[in-house]
Write a protein that holds these residues in place. Structure first.
Motif: not given
Length: 802
Positions: A40-41, A44, A265, A279, A282-283, A286
């Protein structure tokens, strides 16, 4: 030597199947989560990187000032493209684009509704459009169209190039080429048609070509090879300011270029400052993946070191026989690697099985790239790193035993040996508790926004876009009368935008007493008389539009925010701004005055997590826009839609009956947060599950180590309850420490996350209390099985086992 290591390792696994199962299963789950999150990351961060020139592509934005507020927009006027080409040497190419929207296209008996984009010819080269048939040069014409591979197959079948299709059931366009579908993780993923910009201007839009005050376009740029966005930006900063009219100049527009890599992002601005965007998700996700894998590795380390006495004599014998420490470390690391490889194979199977469901939840189209060399190399590195991460501490710990003490039988793992395991258990549950609290905060924030007053009705209302001239030219009053007479609906209205959609913006409104130095931004929507009633507007002052009052064709209805803004000068009643504005007149850009006849409650017109803006409604029947229909609640929805379709088809027989429920469209405003919430829930659940697996294994080992003690206690009269308390108490104390660490940490992280929202929930105390209680309850349930089982064993059997 290596062969011997793996043989011994395999014998240890088969000899202790229970612990091996816990180790392998825990690692496999953690690795599967890490794989899913990694895919997924990767998807992205690779967004838009399928374009060949992705490092040099950018999008033109402007910071515009409305009083004390600075907004950042990417809407631009059409002529700015040529000005950029002629005045900025850092730009190799510029392409103007009209906003993407859905078109009705047909061929023979087939009619579809697909997303199309009006572009300039250079767009194809800038965005690496891969032509499968025909040529992109056709975009230089007027009545040409390029179709995606999927659309060409669905609409035209074989040999699509050269065939003629109809746009909007009327205008003919020739299919000049077929291009490969845009990747799913790209800015243009939904685009199925590319049409010439010249065709757009030929459809009665010529006045926009040289209009510097009409912001209906986007502007994409391609930098030259050795240029940079930093050097190009100063040359375009004041271009719009210099060319636009006084009304736009007053907004002090400052141009900036946003690189392609930030479109997805990092495209969120606040007060003219880029504050990131998706973003942060995402972080966050993750980081969760890393921690879940780490929790699984901690299980491996805990169980390996907990069983140290079982391997101590083996270590002692090997050292006496001449093994040096690095050989022992190699042996235990090889065993770790073997366990990790088995776990990774299981993780791949889990990932393959779960990926379709994960794609559905994450709204992705990810696949496992089995044949990709990079994936194979990353997988090998991933296994190696995980094996070192999971096996390094046990290897160093086990290899450190003193052979003399071990072989004499005086070696015992003291209380200090168990300290690292306790620390790791505390760490495991701290992370799990933080994840649970974070998940609860996400859902509380979503619910907080959902409970916010909406200002209009959502249930039983559908919206339809007017996409063809046939439907646009139909007499509105006749259409409305037929629909109401059919019994399908109780009301119907027409508007430029649906209530859940965007609005046009205006900064030129003036009124008596307005400060001439300010230019506040008003959202505007033109509509029919029936629009407020159909949508259930909530009036706090004044009245609705009336067909019986002729002057209402020049009237406006405003929201509370607009009323407060207009009434800020010399208010009659400061506590009720609505009373202060009824009867006031607003002057529009065309110098036409419209009287305020009603004030409605503020409405949520875009994301519910931010402050809304002043907006107004006025009468205009010339718009093409949308139809809003309130379905008859006395018949079934299916029957109401069936009757509605029959009426609409009388006026527009060739277009598919396409509609959207208003409550569904409103629910889409929560899509991003709900998606993150669902993912966080799954990962938090897996994290606590992995932590419980670890405690289950440690509890089983602790019971086996204290078998004789339990037998003696029972002989001396200890009850099953007291034994349960004794065995469970150690783990409860560790989880309690985890709660004390996790609560302030999770409060800080949750508060930081909530700061991104203008409209946010206050963190309630019970979230932390409930999560702490849940963690203790899960610990007791996990440990109790082993504790009760040990407490119920016949003490004679326990003492004989020694």
């Amino acid at each position: 030597m290596l062969k011997n290591y793996f043989i011994i390792g395999w014998r240890n696994l088969t000899k202790t199947r229970g612990y091996a199962f816990i180790n392998i299963t825990g690692l496999a789950i953690g690795m599967a989560v890490a794989l899913l999150i990694g895919l997924w990351v990767l998807d992205e961060v690779n967004y838009n990187k399928s374009f060949k020139n992705h490092e040099r592509l950018g999008l033109l934005y402007h910071h515009v000032t409305f009083g004390e507020q600075v907004l950042t927009i990417n809407d631009v006027p059409a002529p700015i493209g040529n000005e950029l080409k002629n005045n900025c040497a850092d730009l190799e190419e510029v392409s103007m684009i009209a906003w993407a929207y859905e078109h009705v296209i047909g061929y023979q008996e087939t009619t579809l509704i697909e997303t199309g984009l009006f572009v300039e010819p250079q767009f194809a080269d800038m965005f690496s459009v891969h032509m499968l048939e025909g040529s992109a040069k056709a975009l230089k014409g007027v009545h040409a169209v390029l179709l995606s591979k999927t659309l060409a197959a669905d609409l035209l079948g074989d040999n699509p190039v050269g065939k003629t299709i109809k746009s909007g059931n009327s205008e003919e366009m020739m299919v000049a080429g077929v291009f490969e579908d845009f990747p799913a993780n790209s800015h243009f993923a939904e685009v199925r048609m590319l049409m010439p910009m010249a065709y757009y201007f030929s459809r009665g839009q010529q006045q926009k070509m040289d209009n510097w005050d009409n912001f209906d376009f986007e502007c994409y740029v391609l930098l030259r090879e050795h240029a940079s966005f930093a050097t190009a930006e100063p040359k375009i900063k004041n271009l719009l300011f210099e060319k636009a009219s006084g009304a736009i100049k007053a907004l002090n527009p400052n141009g900036i270029l946003l690189p392609l890599e930030k479109w997805h992002l990092q495209a969120t601005f606040k007060d003219g400052v880029n504050i990131g965007g998706q973003v942060r998700f995402v972080w966050m996700v993750g980081t969760i993946g890393v921690f879940v894998l780490l929790l699984a590795c901690i299980n491996f380390m805990n169980l390996s070191t907990a069983r140290s006495e079982k391997r101590s004599k083996e270590v002692g014998v090997r050292k006496v026989m001449g093994s040096v420490r690095w050989q022992l470390v190699s042996q235990f690391l090889s065993e770790s690697l073997m366990t990790v490889v088995i776990s990774f194979v299981m993780a791949l199977l889990m990932t393959a099985l779960c990926l379709p469901l994960f794609n559905s939840m994450a709204e992705k189209k990810m696949i496992i790239p089995w044949t990709d060399l990079r994936f194979i190399l990353i997988s090998l590195v991933f296994m190696l790193v995980t094996s070192v991460l999971a096996g390094s501490y046990p290897a160093l710990y086990l290899s450190s035993f003193n052979p003399v003490k071990v072989l004499k039988g005086v070696f015992r793992t003291g209380s200090s040996a168990g300290l690292p395991r306790k620390v790791m258990v505390v760490f495991q549950f701290t992370i799990s508790i933080v994840l649970i609290i974070g998940t609860m905060v996400v859902f509380l924030q979503i619910q907080h926004a959902k409970n916010r007053p909406v200002g209009f009705d959502r249930e039983g209302i559908v919206n339809m876009a007017v996409r063809t001239e046939e439907l646009a030219k139909a007499d509105y009053n006749t259409l409305r009368h037929e629909l109401l007479s059919s019994g399908a609906a109780t009301d119907m209205a027409k508007s430029d935008f649906p209530i859940t959609g965007a609005m046009s913006d205006d900064v030129s409104l003036t009124w008596e007493g307005k400060d001439p130095t300010t230019r506040p931004l008003f959202g505007m929507n033109s509509c029919s008389h029936d629009f407020p009633k159909t949508n259930g507007f909530q009036f706090i002052e004044g009245r609705d539009f009336s067909r019986e009052i002729t002057s209402d064709s020049s009237a406006v209805i405003i929201n509370e925010m607009a009323a407060r803004l207009i009434a800020s000068e010399n208010p009659v009643n400061p506590k009720n701004p609505g009373q202060n504005v009824i009867g006031k007149k607003l002057k529009f850009a065309d110098n036409k005055e419209r009287e305020i006849i009603g004030v409605i409650k503020d409405q949520i017109r875009w994301t519910p997590f931010v402050n809304q803006t002043p907006h107004l409604y006025y009468i205009n029947y010339r718009v093409k826009g949308h139809l809003t229909i309130r379905l008859n609640p006395n018949i079934s929805t299916h029957e109401a839609l069936k009757r509605t379709e029959a009426v609409i088809k009388k006026y527009d027989p060739l277009t598919p009956f396409d509609y959207k429920f208003q409550d569904d469209e409103y629910a889409r405003l929560f899509k991003t947060e709900e998606r993150v919430g669902r993912l966080a829930t799954i990962f938090a659940t897996l994290a606590i599950f992995i932590s419980c697996i670890g405690i289950f294994g440690l509890a089983a080992f602790a019971v086996s180590q204290r078998t004789k003690e339990i037998g003696i206690r029972k002989v001396l009269g200890a009850s099953a309850l007291s034994l349960w308390k004794m065995l469970s108490g150690d783990f409860v104390r560790l989880v309690t420490i985890s709660i004390l660490v996790a609560v302030p940490l999770s409060y800080y992280l949750a508060d930081e996350w909530l700061q991104q929202y203008d409209y946010r929930v206050e963190l309630p105390w019970w979230v932390f209390a409930v999560t702490g209680a849940l963690a203790i309850l899960l610990t007791l349930l996990t440990v109790s099985y082993q504790s009760i089982k040990a407490a119920m064993v016949n003490p004679v059997k326990s003492l004989r086992s020694e």
